[in-house]
Design a protein around this motif. Structure first.
Motif, mmCIF file in Angstrom:
data_model
loop_
_atom_site.group_PDB
_atom_site.id
_atom_site.type_symbol
_atom_site.label_atom_id
_atom_site.label_comp_id
_atom_site.label_asym_id
_atom_site.label_seq_id
_atom_site.Cartn_x
_atom_site.Cartn_y
_atom_site.Cartn_z
ATOM 1 N N SER A 256 10.066 12.642 1.584
ATOM 2 C CA SER A 256 10.107 11.327 0.960
ATOM 3 C C SER A 256 9.890 10.225 1.994
ATOM 4 N N LYS A 257 10.377 10.424 3.204
ATOM 5 C CA LYS A 257 10.150 9.417 4.244
ATOM 6 C C LYS A 257 8.663 9.316 4.563
ATOM 7 N N ARG A 258 7.963 10.466 4.592
ATOM 8 C CA ARG A 258 6.532 10.442 4.877
ATOM 9 C C ARG A 258 5.766 9.824 3.721
ATOM 10 N N GLN A 259 6.267 9.931 2.504
ATOM 11 C CA GLN A 259 5.556 9.409 1.349
ATOM 12 C C GLN A 259 5.764 7.911 1.161
ATOM 13 N N ASN A 260 6.762 7.329 1.800
ATOM 14 C CA ASN A 260 6.968 5.894 1.666
ATOM 15 C C ASN A 260 5.768 5.157 2.227
ATOM 16 N N PRO A 261 5.278 4.147 1.505
ATOM 17 C CA PRO A 261 4.197 3.334 2.055
ATOM 18 C C PRO A 261 4.677 2.598 3.307
ATOM 19 N N CYS A 262 3.749 2.162 4.115
ATOM 20 C CA CYS A 262 4.077 1.531 5.394
ATOM 21 C C CYS A 262 4.915 0.264 5.245
ATOM 22 N N PHE A 263 4.885 -0.359 4.063
ATOM 23 C CA PHE A 263 5.630 -1.611 3.872
ATOM 24 C C PHE A 263 7.053 -1.379 3.373
ATOM 25 N N VAL A 264 7.395 -0.165 2.985
ATOM 26 C CA VAL A 264 8.762 0.163 2.562
ATOM 27 C C VAL A 264 9.480 0.683 3.799
ATOM 28 N N GLU B 131 11.345 0.833 -11.533
ATOM 29 C CA GLU B 131 10.152 0.047 -11.890
ATOM 30 C C GLU B 131 9.296 -0.251 -10.655
ATOM 31 N N VAL B 132 9.950 -0.594 -9.551
ATOM 32 C CA VAL B 132 9.235 -0.893 -8.309
ATOM 33 C C VAL B 132 8.684 0.386 -7.701
ATOM 34 N N ALA B 133 9.496 1.433 -7.657
ATOM 35 C CA ALA B 133 9.061 2.717 -7.092
ATOM 36 C C ALA B 133 7.863 3.270 -7.854
ATOM 37 N N ASP B 134 7.877 3.118 -9.175
ATOM 38 C CA ASP B 134 6.772 3.620 -10.002
ATOM 39 C C ASP B 134 5.464 2.883 -9.729
ATOM 40 N N SER B 135 5.553 1.634 -9.295
ATOM 41 C CA SER B 135 4.339 0.836 -9.062
ATOM 42 C C SER B 135 3.700 1.094 -7.702
ATOM 43 N N LEU B 136 4.383 1.833 -6.829
ATOM 44 C CA LEU B 136 3.874 2.047 -5.467
ATOM 45 C C LEU B 136 2.545 2.784 -5.434
ATOM 46 N N ALA B 137 2.325 3.697 -6.353
ATOM 47 C CA ALA B 137 1.068 4.464 -6.365
ATOM 48 C C ALA B 137 -0.132 3.531 -6.532
ATOM 49 N N GLY B 138 0.036 2.460 -7.285
ATOM 50 C CA GLY B 138 -1.043 1.494 -7.495
ATOM 51 C C GLY B 138 -1.335 0.638 -6.271
ATOM 52 N N LEU B 139 -0.505 0.765 -5.238
ATOM 53 C CA LEU B 139 -0.684 -0.034 -4.027
ATOM 54 C C LEU B 139 -1.156 0.828 -2.853
ATOM 55 N N SER B 140 -1.776 1.958 -3.157
ATOM 56 C CA SER B 140 -2.177 2.893 -2.099
ATOM 57 C C SER B 140 -3.205 2.303 -1.137
ATOM 58 N N GLY B 141 -3.954 1.304 -1.561
ATOM 59 C CA GLY B 141 -4.955 0.690 -0.688
ATOM 60 C C GLY B 141 -4.401 -0.399 0.217
ATOM 61 N N VAL B 142 -3.120 -0.720 0.078
ATOM 62 C CA VAL B 142 -2.500 -1.767 0.895
ATOM 63 C C VAL B 142 -2.223 -1.220 2.291
#
Length: 194
Positions: free
Chosen positions: A26-34, A43-54
């Motif tokens: 899970s630590k490796r899967q966190n985006p760089c901004f988390v 709700e916020v966690a579910d939206s992270l996949a849509g931010l993969s290009g950030v």
């Protein structure tokens, strides 16, 4: 006896590996901004996949513990409400304008601006004791969602209830920390221009 103990040792090693895997995974899967340790709301966690290009610039912090982020050339630091003397919604009114005909709005630009606000919001939520910053951040974020709803409505798209101009208007006005009556009136006027 030896066979039983080696089986137990192997089983314990396997269980130990399985139990520790989700934490490191899970630590490796966190985006760089988390970057914080606070669990994100679903709700916020579910939206992270849509931010993969950030992407992140860890050498610049926009909020303590949260790096600057970029979505398709738009960086949060270039549209950071904290740099303005206006209220967060006042800043959004000045910064995230659409043409008189919202159907002509640049939806890609609005979406990239929203992406960096969503990413920073996730980063802020992952940090402890950030409710004051989060409250201010929500005004511009919801205003961007409102502008996208206006543009999509003007294009004739059928939107779900949560994506409608009316719903997003309510979100903006509810989260308009420090906004003046004039700023709220300007947002309400925009809601009628579709």
């Amino acid at each position: 006896m030896f066979a039983k103990s080696s089986v137990i040792v192997c089983a314990l090693a396997l269980v130990s590996g399985v139990l520790s895997a989700p934490v490191s995974l899970s630590k490796r899967q966190n985006p760089c901004f988390v970057t914080g340790s606070v669990a994100l709301p679903a709700e916020v966690a579910d939206s992270l996949a849509g931010l993969s290009g950030v992407t992140c610039n860890p050498s610049v912090e926009v909020i303590p513990g949260v790096p600057d982020v970029t979505s398709n050339g738009v960086s949060f630091s270039s549209i950071d409400f904290q740099k303005s003397k206006l209220s967060p919604v006042g800043f959004a009114l000045e910064s995230f304008k659409t043409p008189c005909d919202p159907a002509k709005a640049d939806l890609d630009l609005l979406q990239n601006q929203l992406n960096v606000y969503l990413a920073v919001e996730a980063g802020v939520r992952s940090q402890p004791n950030t409710s004051a910053v989060l409250a201010k951040l929500k005004g511009p974020k919801f205003f961007l969602q409102f502008q996208i709803a206006r543009a999509r409505t003007a294009l004739g798209e059928q939107l779900g209830v949560a994506d409608t101009v009316e719903h997003q208007l309510g979100k903006v006005t509810k989260n308009a920390v420090g906004a003046s009556a004039d700023e709220i009136a300007q947002v309400e006027d925009l809601a009628t221009t579709l």
